[in-house]
Design an enzyme around this catalytic site. Structure first.
Site, mmCIF file in Angstrom:
data_model
loop_
_atom_site.group_PDB
_atom_site.id
_atom_site.type_symbol
_atom_site.label_atom_id
_atom_site.label_comp_id
_atom_site.label_asym_id
_atom_site.label_seq_id
_atom_site.Cartn_x
_atom_site.Cartn_y
_atom_site.Cartn_z
ATOM 1 N NE ARG A 1 3.917 2.300 4.127
ATOM 2 C CZ ARG A 1 2.830 1.764 4.658
ATOM 3 N NH1 ARG A 1 1.811 1.435 3.898
ATOM 4 N NH2 ARG A 1 2.770 1.558 5.952
ATOM 5 C CD GLU B 1 -2.286 1.378 2.822
ATOM 6 O OE1 GLU B 1 -2.666 0.376 3.447
ATOM 7 O OE2 GLU B 1 -2.313 2.532 3.289
HETATM 8 P P1 ATP Z 1 -2.269 2.556 7.029
HETATM 9 O O1 ATP Z 1 -1.712 2.798 8.371
HETATM 10 O O2 ATP Z 1 -2.216 3.657 6.133
HETATM 11 O O3 ATP Z 1 -3.591 1.931 6.979
HETATM 12 P P2 ATP Z 1 -0.827 0.266 6.594
HETATM 13 O O4 ATP Z 1 0.017 -0.185 5.503
HETATM 14 O O5 ATP Z 1 -0.317 0.218 7.979
HETATM 15 O O6 ATP Z 1 -1.204 1.730 6.267
HETATM 16 P P3 ATP Z 1 -3.161 -1.020 7.539
HETATM 17 O O7 ATP Z 1 -4.459 -1.158 6.838
HETATM 18 O O8 ATP Z 1 -3.057 -0.284 8.802
HETATM 19 O O9 ATP Z 1 -2.177 -0.457 6.442
HETATM 20 O O10 ATP Z 1 -2.547 -2.412 7.760
HETATM 21 C C1 ATP Z 1 -2.485 -3.410 6.782
HETATM 22 C C2 ATP Z 1 -1.786 -4.598 7.411
HETATM 23 O O11 ATP Z 1 -0.459 -4.248 7.751
HETATM 24 C C3 ATP Z 1 -2.410 -5.037 8.709
HETATM 25 O O12 ATP Z 1 -3.422 -5.980 8.496
HETATM 26 C C4 ATP Z 1 -1.256 -5.627 9.432
HETATM 27 O O13 ATP Z 1 -1.003 -6.936 8.990
HETATM 28 C C5 ATP Z 1 -0.102 -4.801 8.986
HETATM 29 N N1 ATP Z 1 0.210 -3.700 9.890
HETATM 30 C C6 ATP Z 1 -0.354 -2.497 9.946
HETATM 31 N N2 ATP Z 1 0.188 -1.719 10.862
HETATM 32 C C7 ATP Z 1 1.144 -2.440 11.421
HETATM 33 C C8 ATP Z 1 2.088 -2.194 12.440
HETATM 34 N N3 ATP Z 1 2.183 -1.035 13.071
HETATM 35 N N4 ATP Z 1 2.912 -3.165 12.736
HETATM 36 C C9 ATP Z 1 2.870 -4.332 12.102
HETATM 37 N N5 ATP Z 1 2.012 -4.638 11.145
HETATM 38 C C10 ATP Z 1 1.166 -3.711 10.798
HETATM 39 P P1 AMO Z 2 -3.434 6.105 5.944
HETATM 40 O O1 AMO Z 2 -3.418 5.932 7.412
HETATM 41 O O2 AMO Z 2 -3.680 4.897 5.135
HETATM 42 O O3 AMO Z 2 -4.540 7.154 5.499
HETATM 43 O O4 AMO Z 2 -2.079 6.786 5.495
HETATM 44 C C1 AMO Z 2 -1.863 7.197 4.174
HETATM 45 C C2 AMO Z 2 -0.582 6.634 3.626
HETATM 46 O O5 AMO Z 2 0.508 6.985 4.447
HETATM 47 C C3 AMO Z 2 1.475 5.958 4.444
HETATM 48 N N1 AMO Z 2 1.709 5.493 5.814
HETATM 49 C C4 AMO Z 2 2.910 5.307 6.368
HETATM 50 N N2 AMO Z 2 4.155 5.449 5.885
HETATM 51 C C5 AMO Z 2 5.176 5.205 6.706
HETATM 52 N N3 AMO Z 2 5.045 4.834 7.989
HETATM 53 C C6 AMO Z 2 3.809 4.686 8.531
HETATM 54 N N4 AMO Z 2 3.703 4.349 9.810
HETATM 55 C C7 AMO Z 2 2.676 4.915 7.706
HETATM 56 N N5 AMO Z 2 1.345 4.867 7.904
HETATM 57 C C8 AMO Z 2 0.777 5.222 6.755
HETATM 58 C C9 AMO Z 2 0.964 4.856 3.575
HETATM 59 C C10 AMO Z 2 -0.514 5.112 3.575
HETATM 60 O O6 AMO Z 2 -1.106 4.621 2.419
HETATM 61 N N6 AMO Z 2 -6.215 10.270 6.243
HETATM 62 C C11 AMO Z 2 -5.951 9.092 5.463
HETATM 63 C C12 AMO Z 2 -5.721 9.418 4.011
HETATM 64 C C13 AMO Z 2 -6.948 9.929 3.312
HETATM 65 O O7 AMO Z 2 -7.957 9.212 3.327
HETATM 66 O O8 AMO Z 2 -6.888 11.024 2.742
HETATM 67 C C14 AMO Z 2 -4.759 8.371 6.046
HETATM 68 O O9 AMO Z 2 -4.026 8.890 6.854
HETATM 69 O O10 AMO Z 2 1.542 5.055 2.287
#
Ligand code: ATP
Ligand code: AMO
Length: 466
Positions: free
Chosen positions: A440, A389
């Site tokens: 990312r 993602e």
């Molecule tokens: P976002 O925070 O934007 O949603 P993300 O890539 O973390 O981005 P999530 O939908 O939160 O997406 O998580 C997708 C999958 O990634 C989760 O089902 C889990 O397996 C893993 N994941 C998410 N956050 C974490 C984390 N902090 N540590 C480990 N695994 C994680």
């Molecule tokens: P979301 O939580 O999916 O959506 O975050 C958007 C994008 O940010 C990146 N991302 C990260 N990159 C690095 N480290 C992290 N811990 C991390 N978490 C998220 C990913 C992710 O796809 N407000 C919504 C966005 C919206 O709907 O406009 C949001 O924050 O690339």
């Protein structure tokens, strides 16, 4: 001032001319007592300098001094350009400088924690060296990050952060060309903006506060304020607990929010055009950088289509099912399933960049608009590169009562977001947007395996320095 020549401009046309150059000593080799070779580097270009003891011109002492210099010291050299009959392998420039004058401007410590040469090696080269028992200096990731200033000097890192700058640049240029306005929203806010627990809490002069998990609430409020289409490039803070290859505690968010007329596909259209323009531009304008990155971290160029593939979440679930992988059709995909789906999509559609939309409502944040025809789904999407993602986006709920109900359902303290909810009480346009993780995008475009490689000074659950 004196006339300086850049190392990158040293070429055969300068043969016989005297030049003055400044660079860092990348490699130093003494040959007996009368000769020393120095490779000087500046802006990623290197040239070989030859110090030969010559009566009246170059003393033995000068040879000794130059040979004893520590690596990475900054030196000025005055000398004459010569063209050796053979190819020079250890430098980018195909001429040599016959040194006449030599000044050390700034001395580096003698035992550097990182050898730029070793830190530039590919995984395969590192493995081979280990097998042969060759000691490498500073190839371990933590050492590199601890001494990031030295690590940054490798060609791959020079490439990575120039590519990152271009991603940001295209994001801004493209959106400006489409009538978007750049904004800046506060990073000190009263409560969580995404729901969930991953927030850094702090004390704001006696009031509880958080570091913004996203500009979500404020970018929507800018739409309520009639800006119609906005974007923001800014820091995002997430108190992630676990150590993964793709999560940072601070990253750079590229955010977009816009009015929509009829359909959340209008937001996806922007994603589509923006990213095709971005990938095209990277491939055209960052060739040298991508080559330098690929030399250390081999990767295949990203496969993407002129018109980005769109699949519904259900179609994705179906594809996984047909491949023998059962996932909950109303749950989220875990990292493994996402990766697998990426592979399946590549095999079937020949693209490594695609949009998955119409996610189950239950797995999306409280502000997400449910699908009009079936409230178990939502007008939302994620975007993937190589099965991981990079973007989340959606249409938003613009009715204050529905929004309040959803926030309560999701366990959010409505008091902390009351000004946000109120902003939809004064006439609000249907709207949607998305958030991109800059680190990312760079990581996945370049096929890198760790987000720490694409953050200049990464912040993760265990790292707060340098
Ligand atoms: P976002 O925070 O934007 O949603 P993300 O890539 O973390 O981005 P999530 O939908 O939160 O997406 O998580 C997708 C999958 O990634 C989760 O089902 C889990 O397996 C893993 N994941 C998410 N956050 C974490 C984390 N902090 N540590 C480990 N695994 C994680
Ligand atoms: P979301 O939580 O999916 O959506 O975050 C958007 C994008 O940010 C990146 N991302 C990260 N990159 C690095 N480290 C992290 N811990 C991390 N978490 C998220 C990913 C992710 O796809 N407000 C919504 C966005 C919206 O709907 O406009 C949001 O924050 O690339």
């Amino acid at each position: 001032g004196r006339k300086w020549t850049e190392i990158q401009h040293l070429n055969v046309e300068l043969e016989g001319k005297t030049v003055l150059i400044r660079g860092q000593a990348q490699a130093i080799r003494a040959v007996g007592k009368n000769m020393a070779f120095l490779v000087l580097r500046h802006k990623g270009f290197t040239v070989q300098c030859v110090v030969t003891a010559t009566p009246e011109l170059v003393s033995r002492q000068m040879v000794k001094f130059s040979a004893s210099l520590s690596r990475e010291s900054v030196v000025d050299v005055e000398g004459i350009i010569s063209v050796p009959g053979i190819e020079i392998t250890g430098a980018t420039q195909q001429v040599e400088v016959q040194v006449r004058k030599f000044f050390c401007i700034n001395k580096a410590v003698p035992n550097l924690p990182i050898s730029i040469e070793d830190a530039s090696r590919s995984d395969k080269e590192i493995e081979d060296a280990k097998k042969e028992g060759v000691l490498l200096v500073g190839v371990n990731r933590d050492t590199r990050l601890n001494y990031r200033v030295l690590d940054m000097r490798t060609s791959a890192n020079q490439g990575i952060f120039r590519v990152q700058c271009q991603v940001e640049n295209i994001f801004r240029e493209f959106l400006l060309s489409q009538g978007f306005v750049g904004i800046h929203t506060p990073k000190l806010i009263a409560g969580s903006s995404e729901g969930g627990s991953a927030v850094f809490k702090l004390d704001y002069k006696g009031q509880p506060a958080c570091l913004a998990q996203s500009p979500q609430l404020h970018k929507q409020m800018a739409i309520s304020g009639n800006f119609e289409r906005v974007f923001e490039i800014g820091p995002v803070f997430r108190a992630e607990d676990s150590y993964t290859h793709r999560h940072l505690c601070e990253f750079t968010g590229l955010d977009v929010e816009m009015e929509i007329k009829e359909h959340y596909f209008e937001v996806m259209d922007i994603v589509d055009q923006l990213f095709v323009a971005m990938f095209d531009s990277l491939n055209q304008k960052c060739q040298k950088e991508l080559e330098a990155i690929g030399k250390q971290y081999p990767f295949t160029p990203l496969k993407y289509l002129r018109k980005t593939l769109r699949l519904t979440f259900d179609e994705g679930v179906q594809m996984l099912k047909e491949a023998g992988i059962q996932v909950d059709p109303f749950g989220d995909l875990n990292t493994e399933a996402e990766k697998k789906l990426g592979q399946l999509v590549l095999e079937k559609y020949d693209t490594e960049f695609y949009i998955l939309h119409r996610y189950p409502q239950a797995v999306r944040p409280f502000y997400t608009m449910p699908s009009y025809d079936d409230s178990r789904y939502s007008n939302s999407f994620d975007v993937f590169i190589r099965g991981e993602e990079i973007i989340s986006g959606a249409q938003r709920i613009h009715d204050p009562e529905v929004l309040t109900a959803r926030a309560v359902e999701c366990g959010i303290d409505v008091k902390t977001i009351s000004t946000y909810i109120d902003s939809f009480r004064y006439g609000s346009f249907p709207h949607g947007g998305f958030g991109v993780g800059l680190e990312r995008v760079v990581m996945l475009f370049c096929g890198l395996n760790n987000i720490r490689l694409t953050s200049l000074f990464p912040r993760d659950p265990t790292r707060l320095v340098p």
